[in-house]
Scaffold this active site. Structure first.
Site, mmCIF file in Angstrom:
data_model
loop_
_atom_site.group_PDB
_atom_site.id
_atom_site.type_symbol
_atom_site.label_atom_id
_atom_site.label_comp_id
_atom_site.label_asym_id
_atom_site.label_seq_id
_atom_site.Cartn_x
_atom_site.Cartn_y
_atom_site.Cartn_z
ATOM 1 N N LEU A 62 -1.282 6.511 -13.072
ATOM 2 C CA LEU A 62 -1.864 6.108 -14.250
ATOM 3 C C LEU A 62 -3.457 5.554 -13.916
ATOM 4 C CD1 LEU A 62 1.076 4.144 -16.049
ATOM 5 C CD2 LEU A 62 0.416 6.619 -16.130
ATOM 6 N N ASN A 80 1.017 -1.052 -0.011
ATOM 7 C CA ASN A 80 0.080 -0.023 0.060
ATOM 8 C C ASN A 80 1.111 1.192 0.223
ATOM 9 O OD1 ASN A 80 -1.701 2.242 0.805
ATOM 10 N ND2 ASN A 80 -3.230 0.691 1.676
ATOM 11 N N ALA A 81 0.773 2.076 -1.065
ATOM 12 C CA ALA A 81 2.019 2.952 -1.074
ATOM 13 C C ALA A 81 1.345 4.314 -0.452
ATOM 14 C CB ALA A 81 1.782 3.644 -2.780
ATOM 15 N N GLU A 110 -3.494 -1.530 -19.514
ATOM 16 C CA GLU A 110 -4.815 -2.226 -19.787
ATOM 17 C C GLU A 110 -5.927 -1.044 -19.726
ATOM 18 O OE1 GLU A 110 -7.870 -5.606 -17.960
ATOM 19 O OE2 GLU A 110 -5.811 -5.355 -17.181
ATOM 20 N N ASP A 113 -7.750 5.290 -8.815
ATOM 21 C CA ASP A 113 -9.040 5.708 -8.449
ATOM 22 C C ASP A 113 -9.932 7.165 -8.289
ATOM 23 O OD1 ASP A 113 -11.760 5.063 -6.968
ATOM 24 O OD2 ASP A 113 -11.246 3.592 -6.023
#
Length: 216
Positions: free
Chosen positions: A110, A90-91, A192, A113
């Site tokens: 990128l 968890n950054a 993606e 959320d």
């Protein structure tokens, strides 16, 4: 905010395949796993932060076939891909535990959320508190790249980064002049989520910021 476990495993397997192929191409012994003493966090599409570092590393990986690695990936790549790996973490909570001051030269955010509801805005990965941590691990002259398909989030990230004294916005055209066009294209189209936005005819917004020197 975390990367999916199956995505982490896929990246681990690809890294090991590259290392095995690189070792075989030079006639050296091929690795069977990646040492746990090496650690680097990289992040997901639509979930957290992607981080680029010259000091990369990761957790253990089971061997995969190196036959899937194209020979042109090995050409001109010194070091045998020993400076890259992935760690699922968890950054927003633990970033300073993984990197020392000024260790990184690039941070990628990128398609994070967007947390649309106002009461959840504090959970966005770009915030004044977290920007202080990003400034700590990012070296002077280092870059932050942001990409999103949500205009409100783009405006939020730009506003907070512009107002943070240790970051200065850099125009896309200037970065391309400096030879970073491939990086920008990969950030916009190489994930993606980015490809899904293009398939759906959506729009993407890009912004980049440079880490400036600490004030005396």
């Amino acid at each position: 905010m975390e990367i999916r476990a199956q995505v982490t495993q896929y990246v681990k397997d690809r890294i090991l395949a590259l290392r095995v192929a690189a070792a075989e191409s030079t006639g050296s012994s091929a690795p069977s796993q990646i040492g746990e003493e090496d650690t680097l966090m990289t992040s997901p599409t639509r979930e957290a932060t992607a981080i680029s570092s010259e000091d990369a590393a990761g957790t253990s990986i089971h061997a995969t076939a190196s036959k899937s690695v194209k020979p042109n990936l090995l050409a001109g790549t010194p070091g045998g891909f020993q400076n890259i790996s992935v760690l699922r973490t968890n950054a927003m909570k633990f970033l300073p535990n993984h990197f020392h001051k000024a260790q990184l030269h690039t941070l990628f955010f990128l398609f994070p959320d967007p947390h649309f509801k106002a009461r959840k805005h504090k959970a966005r990965i770009i915030s004044p508190t977290l920007l202080a941590e990003y400034a700590y691990v990012l070296r002077e002259g280092g870059l932050i790249y942001t990409v999103t398909d949500v205009w409100d989030l783009h405006a939020w990230m730009v506003e907070h980064l512009v107002n943070f004294k240790l970051f200065k916005r850099v125009e896309e055209s200037k970065l391309r002049e400096d030879g970073k066009g491939d990086i920008i294209d990969a950030a916009l189209r190489g994930t993606e989520e980015g490809r899904k936005v293009e398939r759906n005819g959506g729009q993407k917004w890009f912004a980049a910021f440079v880490r400036v020197a600490d004030e005396e």
